[in-house]
Design an enzyme around this catalytic site. Structure first.
Site, mmCIF file in Angstrom:
data_model
loop_
_atom_site.group_PDB
_atom_site.id
_atom_site.type_symbol
_atom_site.label_atom_id
_atom_site.label_comp_id
_atom_site.label_asym_id
_atom_site.label_seq_id
_atom_site.Cartn_x
_atom_site.Cartn_y
_atom_site.Cartn_z
ATOM 1 N N GLU A 1 0.826 -1.212 0.000
ATOM 2 C CA GLU A 1 0.000 0.000 0.000
ATOM 3 C C GLU A 1 0.858 1.259 0.000
ATOM 4 O O GLU A 1 0.484 2.272 -0.614
ATOM 5 C CB GLU A 1 -0.948 -0.005 1.204
ATOM 6 C CG GLU A 1 -1.892 -1.198 1.253
ATOM 7 C CD GLU A 1 -2.704 -1.370 -0.020
ATOM 8 O OE1 GLU A 1 -2.969 -0.375 -0.714
ATOM 9 O OE2 GLU A 1 -3.062 -2.527 -0.334
ATOM 10 N N HIS B 1 1.709 2.029 -3.569
ATOM 11 C CA HIS B 1 0.635 2.749 -4.261
ATOM 12 C C HIS B 1 0.618 4.227 -3.859
ATOM 13 O O HIS B 1 0.496 5.121 -4.708
ATOM 14 C CB HIS B 1 -0.717 2.114 -3.912
ATOM 15 C CG HIS B 1 -0.964 0.789 -4.561
ATOM 16 N ND1 HIS B 1 -0.797 0.558 -5.905
ATOM 17 C CD2 HIS B 1 -1.396 -0.395 -4.029
ATOM 18 C CE1 HIS B 1 -1.107 -0.699 -6.188
ATOM 19 N NE2 HIS B 1 -1.464 -1.301 -5.060
#
Length: 497
Positions: free
Chosen positions: A337, A340
């Site tokens: 994450e 991202h």
């Protein structure tokens, strides 16, 4: 005498059977023929009753709650176009002077949850008309001719109710009209064809001098599936697109649904409207409702931004789950994450709204992006950046673990869909091509060439921020959720260091 005829017949039948037995006749064939005749008559009568709409009795007693266009948010263009069409019913004398033919039908098309049914209700209120609603599935039966009969009964019921109420017009709303109005392909679906033919006939029968006047409003999510005979002028004279609301429309919808809820003074609904990009009106109503539920759960008297943020996450991805994961899995998810989030901030500064490590729905973690403005046209660089953001989670795993996990599956599907958009828009080295003529090998080649090149660029950019990964990992593992502002402060501090 005729009044007591059924009783006389019922009493005569057993006497006749007893007499036949007495004289020595075999009554079994007679009984079988009688039972068969009764079954045929009963079936015929039942089929005649089935042609009536199933909920006709319920509709006759129901009263429609007044609903106006002011209560619908986010569809200003659609409302304006619809009101203009409805004025043909309201100002009948004026349009007669100009020789304008009254409209027969209005088709509302668009994604689910955008307010098509609400627009139909408001249309009936605006024109002071009788309102009847039905779904396309109500007209479909396995028996040929039942659907056509139900269409006739629906229009007949509209005229009868309008006359009884002293109204000069009636509005019939059919939801999911593609169920009965789909394209005719010459097959053996006689029931569908007869139902559609009856609907076309009823619409042709709506003449300018007919009283009461009937306006048919239909809704569909798949306009391209409808038969061309329905879409021609003279039947559906207006075809109105009811699309997803823009930021201004989303803010309007949020304000409407916030009227009956205790909202804290520091809540910025404009920011909530920005974060809910791509939400329909139904989803926005659900956001406000879920926020109120969160306030109730935490025993708060007011709805705060924290509740609204959690509600957006729930509507977008589902409720939090209680799945427990190992330390290694949590670290892998956190790095995924962070990949991202870091890539999103590199290519579009200020776009990250939240980085979360808590499982929600089927996701073990997620990054929620906050688009700066609604966008409907995309360039090749923009789509390439979208692919890089999608690939950055897998790239981060490869940087720290040397391999990938199944958590990147959804990211790869998103990347392949964007490549398909690039090809179909003529934004690749293939030029302008018909994508339906491309072979599987051609698709595999273009996917591999574009994704491999962008994966190399993604790894290069993320490698320059390796220190940010290692220093932010501990914070994310500890707090589990980072707001966009908190994450950007970490990114800025580590980058400066």
């Amino acid at each position: 005498m005729r009044k007591y005829l059924p009783e006389i017949i019922i009493g005569f039948i057993p006497v006749l059977i007893a007499f036949l037995i007495y004289i020595g006749l075999n009554v079994v064939p007679v009984l079988l023929m009688g039972v068969l005749g009764f079954a045929v008559v009963y079936a015929a009568r039942s089929r005649g009753k089935m042609t009536a709409l199933p909920r006709q009795q319920g509709r006759s007693n129901a009263k429609m709650t007044p609903f106006t266009f002011e209560q619908i948010g986010g569809q200003e263009r659609a409302k304006q176009e619809l009101v203009e069409a409805l004025d043909f019913l309201v100002h009948q004398e004026r349009i007669a002077k100009l020789g304008i033919r009254p409209l027969k039908g209005i088709l509302l098309s668009g994604p689910p949850g955008t307010g098509k049914t609400l627009l139909a209700k408001a249309a009936a209120q605006y024109t002071d008309s009788i309102y009847l609603a039905a779904s396309g599935s109500e007209f479909v039966e396995m028996y040929v001719g039942v659907g056509a009969g139900r269409v006739r009964d629906l229009f007949k019921e509209a005229r009868t109710k309008a006359n009884k109420a002293g109204k000069s017009s009636a509005v019939i709303f059919i939801d999911e009209i593609d169920v009965i109005g789909g394209k005719r392909d010459g097959g053996q679906q006689r029931e569908y064809d007869q139902t559609l033919n009856q609907l076309l006939t009823e619409m042709d029968g709506i003449h300018a001098n007919e009283s009461p006047r009937i306006l048919l409003i239909a809704a569909t999510n798949r306009k391209e599936m409808l038969d061309s005979a329905l879409l021609r002028p003279g039947r559906f004279d207006r075809q109105i697109e009811v699309d997803l609301p823009d930021k201004k429309g989303r803010l309007h919808i949020l304000n409407i649904h916030a009227n009956n809820k205790p909202i804290a003074e520091d809540v910025n609904l404009d920011r909530i409207a920005s974060e809910s990009f791509g939400f329909s009106g139904a989803q926005l109503e659900s956001v406000m409702n879920e926020a109120a539920i969160y306030a109730l759960r935490f025993e708060d008297d007011m709805i705060s931004e924290r509740h609204l943020t959690m509600a957006i996450d729930k509507v977008m991805m589902g409720e939090k789950t209680d799945r427990e994961s190992t330390k290694e899995e949590r670290e892998r998810v956190a790095l995924h994450e962070l990949g991202h989030a870091i890539m999103a901030e590199l290519v579009r500064p200020g776009s990250v709204s939240q980085v979360a490590l808590s499982p929600r729905g089927k996701a073990l973690g997620y990054v929620r992006h906050n688009p700066q403005a609604d966008q409907y046209l995309y360039t090749k660089p923009f789509l390439n950046e979208q692919i890089m953001i999608a690939l950055s989670g897998a790239a981060a795993e490869e940087m720290f673990y040397g391999d990938r996990s199944t958590g990147s599956r959804g990211d790869f599907e998103q990347s392949i869909n964007i490549v398909k958009t690039l090809v179909e828009s003529g934004l690749t080295d293939l030029g302008i091509v018909d994508s339906s003529m491309m072979t599987k090998e051609a698709w595999a080649h273009i996917n591999r060439s574009i994704l491999d090149e962008l994966m190399v660029q993604t790894k290069t950019l993320l490698e320059q921020k390796r220190d940010v990964f290692t220093k932010s990992l501990e914070t994310l593992l500890l707090e589990e959720t980072l707001s966009g502002e908190h994450f950007r402060r970490l990114l800025k501090a580590h980058t400066a260091a």
